[in-house]
Motif scaffolding. Structure first.
Motif, mmCIF file in Angstrom:
data_model
loop_
_atom_site.group_PDB
_atom_site.id
_atom_site.type_symbol
_atom_site.label_atom_id
_atom_site.label_comp_id
_atom_site.label_asym_id
_atom_site.label_seq_id
_atom_site.Cartn_x
_atom_site.Cartn_y
_atom_site.Cartn_z
ATOM 1 N N MET A 1 0.824 -1.204 0.000
ATOM 2 C CA MET A 1 0.000 0.000 0.000
ATOM 3 C C MET A 1 0.862 1.259 0.000
ATOM 4 O O MET A 1 0.619 2.208 -0.756
ATOM 5 N N ALA A 2 1.863 1.286 0.880
ATOM 6 C CA ALA A 2 2.736 2.451 0.944
ATOM 7 C C ALA A 2 3.502 2.627 -0.360
ATOM 8 O O ALA A 2 3.653 3.751 -0.864
ATOM 9 N N ARG A 3 3.974 1.540 -0.924
ATOM 10 C CA ARG A 3 4.698 1.613 -2.196
ATOM 11 C C ARG A 3 3.778 2.085 -3.314
ATOM 12 O O ARG A 3 4.178 2.869 -4.173
ATOM 13 N N HIS A 4 2.544 1.597 -3.281
ATOM 14 C CA HIS A 4 1.548 1.986 -4.287
ATOM 15 C C HIS A 4 1.295 3.495 -4.242
ATOM 16 O O HIS A 4 1.233 4.158 -5.284
ATOM 17 N N SER A 5 1.187 4.049 -3.039
ATOM 18 C CA SER A 5 0.952 5.476 -2.899
ATOM 19 C C SER A 5 2.124 6.283 -3.455
ATOM 20 O O SER A 5 1.943 7.290 -4.152
ATOM 21 N N ILE A 6 3.350 5.854 -3.162
ATOM 22 C CA ILE A 6 4.537 6.548 -3.663
ATOM 23 C C ILE A 6 4.596 6.483 -5.186
ATOM 24 O O ILE A 6 4.861 7.487 -5.868
ATOM 25 N N ASP A 7 4.348 5.295 -5.742
ATOM 26 C CA ASP A 7 4.387 5.143 -7.202
ATOM 27 C C ASP A 7 3.354 6.035 -7.879
ATOM 28 O O ASP A 7 3.631 6.670 -8.902
ATOM 29 N N GLU A 8 2.140 6.075 -7.319
ATOM 30 C CA GLU A 8 1.091 6.907 -7.911
ATOM 31 C C GLU A 8 1.478 8.389 -7.871
ATOM 32 O O GLU A 8 1.222 9.137 -8.813
ATOM 33 N N ALA A 9 2.103 8.804 -6.775
ATOM 34 C CA ALA A 9 2.520 10.208 -6.662
ATOM 35 C C ALA A 9 3.577 10.551 -7.698
ATOM 36 O O ALA A 9 3.531 11.609 -8.344
ATOM 37 N N LEU A 10 4.543 9.668 -7.907
ATOM 38 C CA LEU A 10 5.608 9.929 -8.880
ATOM 39 C C LEU A 10 5.080 9.899 -10.310
ATOM 40 O O LEU A 10 5.490 10.709 -11.149
ATOM 41 N N ILE A 11 4.185 8.972 -10.592
ATOM 42 C CA ILE A 11 3.597 8.911 -11.935
ATOM 43 C C ILE A 11 2.855 10.205 -12.249
ATOM 44 O O ILE A 11 2.978 10.766 -13.340
ATOM 45 N N ALA A 12 2.077 10.694 -11.274
ATOM 46 C CA ALA A 12 1.336 11.935 -11.481
ATOM 47 C C ALA A 12 2.283 13.108 -11.682
ATOM 48 O O ALA A 12 2.036 13.996 -12.503
ATOM 49 N N ALA A 13 3.399 13.126 -10.940
ATOM 50 C CA ALA A 13 4.359 14.223 -11.072
ATOM 51 C C ALA A 13 5.038 14.196 -12.436
ATOM 52 O O ALA A 13 5.236 15.241 -13.069
ATOM 53 N N ARG A 14 5.401 12.987 -12.908
ATOM 54 C CA ARG A 14 6.032 12.892 -14.224
ATOM 55 C C ARG A 14 5.115 13.395 -15.327
ATOM 56 O O ARG A 14 5.551 14.025 -16.286
ATOM 57 N N ALA A 15 3.829 13.084 -15.183
ATOM 58 C CA ALA A 15 2.858 13.446 -16.224
ATOM 59 C C ALA A 15 2.310 14.861 -16.033
ATOM 60 O O ALA A 15 1.465 15.289 -16.817
ATOM 61 N N HIS A 16 2.767 15.569 -15.001
ATOM 62 C CA HIS A 16 2.244 16.903 -14.677
ATOM 63 C C HIS A 16 0.716 16.858 -14.567
ATOM 64 O O HIS A 16 0.007 17.712 -15.083
ATOM 65 N N SER A 17 0.256 15.809 -13.876
ATOM 66 C CA SER A 17 -1.183 15.579 -13.751
ATOM 67 C C SER A 17 -1.847 16.703 -12.964
ATOM 68 O O SER A 17 -1.275 17.261 -12.025
ATOM 69 N N LYS A 18 -3.059 17.021 -13.372
ATOM 70 C CA LYS A 18 -3.856 18.036 -12.677
ATOM 71 C C LYS A 18 -4.818 17.405 -11.676
ATOM 72 O O LYS A 18 -5.720 18.066 -11.182
ATOM 73 N N ASP A 19 -4.615 16.122 -11.370
ATOM 74 C CA ASP A 19 -5.500 15.455 -10.417
ATOM 75 C C ASP A 19 -5.509 16.198 -9.082
ATOM 76 O O ASP A 19 -4.473 16.680 -8.607
ATOM 77 N N ALA A 20 -6.687 16.266 -8.490
ATOM 78 C CA ALA A 20 -6.857 16.917 -7.189
ATOM 79 C C ALA A 20 -7.383 15.899 -6.183
ATOM 80 O O ALA A 20 -7.946 14.862 -6.571
ATOM 81 N N PRO A 21 -7.211 16.148 -4.904
ATOM 82 C CA PRO A 21 -7.769 15.223 -3.913
ATOM 83 C C PRO A 21 -9.281 15.125 -4.033
ATOM 84 O O PRO A 21 -9.963 16.076 -4.416
ATOM 85 N N GLY A 22 -9.796 13.960 -3.702
ATOM 86 C CA GLY A 22 -11.233 13.735 -3.629
ATOM 87 C C GLY A 22 -11.611 13.308 -2.223
ATOM 88 O O GLY A 22 -10.847 13.499 -1.273
ATOM 89 N N ALA A 23 -12.776 12.722 -2.093
ATOM 90 C CA ALA A 23 -13.237 12.293 -0.769
ATOM 91 C C ALA A 23 -14.213 11.142 -0.915
ATOM 92 O O ALA A 23 -14.856 10.968 -1.957
#
Length: 399
Positions: free
Chosen positions: A193-215
């Protein structure tokens, strides 16, 4: 008498007065006029649509109805939810977006398929009691923005292989009868889970993603709601999310990025199962010794479990960040591959975004102390059970 006037008279009698006599009067009017059934159902769909406008989602409404009313009311509500969705889609009215809403509807469709066999008076009574509840729902913080008619739909993304592995590991941890195996499975799941969160964050940063937090909202059901809410808060914080508990309505709202929200739901559900299993076994041992204070034991057990598991979840999350940071520095020193986004600023930016969204949604939150923890044995055994549900990469050092 027109069907509309029948329903109006029934509503006037029953919806705005909380007496049994008023309810019986309204139900009698409806039961005596079969031609009013369609109008009664249409008004019910309007009440459901009103709940969406006040920020509720399908699972929220069904969960609250189950908490306040009976199974018959819940089945009736499920049918109204499904019918309202079909009406909205056919009429090209704005539809709530996202796979989470669609998944809730899929579950509710199964519930709506269960038949009811109530007589006309009983059915009318149940409808009026349900409509009373829907009419008085408070306004909630909206989780989704309605999609305009004709806009492109958000298609649900398929579950990643990593999430599938996490789900399988947690299912095995819940099912096994061997504590050592459950420890290993839970530890591996939290690492992933922790690794998954880190990977998702880096992927979004590489792609300059505009994703925002949800709920999302997660039910916190009785008994021992306080301890369960504390457990959910611990799981949320360990997975880069923030949570707030609405005690009166029986749920917590968790704010975070979608990948993190998914693992919070998975891990919280699994840890509740593991905690309940451990508590039941510990309680059986205590009762064999003549102990009878079951409620205080359970409350203290779950509170200690939630407190201790939070520390352990935080430790494994920090360990994974440190490991990823070390790998990043090693790759940078050897010049391997293309330059990568710096991990710590990426994670810090996401933490800030989550906190800002949480503060926007809930500007007036307050903290409260855990109440009802008065059983020392329950606390000690809950802490020990949390230790056994090990969630860190390295084995515990001997004391």
């Amino acid at each position: 008498m027109s069907t509309t006037s029948t329903v109006d008279r029934a509503f006037e009698a029953a919806l705005y007065a909380d007496t049994d006599a008023a309810l019986d009067t309204g139900a009698s009017l409806l039961a005596a006029d079969p031609a009013a059934d369609a109008e009664l159902a249409r008004r019910g769909r309007e009440f459901v649509a009103g709940a969406w406008r006040r920020g509720w989602q399908p699972a929220d409404v069904v969960r609250f109805a189950r908490r306040e009313l009976e199974d018959e009311h819940v089945r009736l509500l499920a049918r109204l939810v499904v019918e309202e969705h079909e009406d909205a889609r056919a009429g090209a009215r704005p539809q709530p977006p996202g796979p989470r809403w669609s998944a809730q509807l899929d579950e509710i469709r199964e519930l709506a398929a269960h038949p009811t066999r109530a007589d006309r008076f009983s059915h009318a009574t149940a409808a009026l009691e349900l409509y009373r509840l829907l009419l008085r729902l408070p306004t909630l913080e909206p989780l989704d923005r309605p999609r305009e008619a004709g806009a492109a739909k958000n298609s649900p993304h398929p579950e990643s292989r990593m999430l599938s592995r996490i789900r399988a590991l947690l299912a095995k941890a819940e099912a096994t009868g061997f504590p050592e195996e459950a420890e290993a499975l839970s530890a591996k799941a939290q690492e992933l889970m922790a690794r998954h969160s880190i990977d998702e964050a880096l992927i979004a940063a590489r792609a300059h993603s505009k994703d925002a937090p949800g709920a999302c909202r997660i039910g916190v059901d009785p008994p021992y709601e306080t301890a369960k809410a504390v457990l959910l808060d611990a799981v949320a914080r360990a997975n880069r999310c923030e949570a707030v508990w609405n005690e009166a309505l029986g749920f917590s709202t968790v704010v975070g990025f979608e990948a993190d929200l998914e693992v919070v739901e998975l891990l919280h559900t699994s840890l509740l199962v593991q905690a309940t299993t451990a508590m039941t076994k510990a309680e059986a041992v205590q009762r064999k010794g003549g102990r009878k204070r079951t409620k205080t034991f359970r409350q203290s057990f779950l509170a200690a479990y939630a407190h201790r598991i939070g520390d352990r979840l935080a430790a494994v999350a920090e360990a994974q960040v440190a490991e990823a940071r070390a790998a990043e520095e090693e790759a940078g020193s050897t010049g391997a591959g293309a330059p990568e986004p710096d991990l710590l600023p990426v994670l810090a930016a996401r933490d800030v975004a989550v906190h800002d969204e949480f503060s926007r949604m809930f500007p007036d939150t307050v903290t409260t102390r855990v109440r009802g923890v008065s059983d020392l044995v329950g606390w000690q055994q809950g802490a020990e059970a949390a230790d056994r549900a090990q969630v860190r990469a390295r084995p515990r050092l001997p004391s």
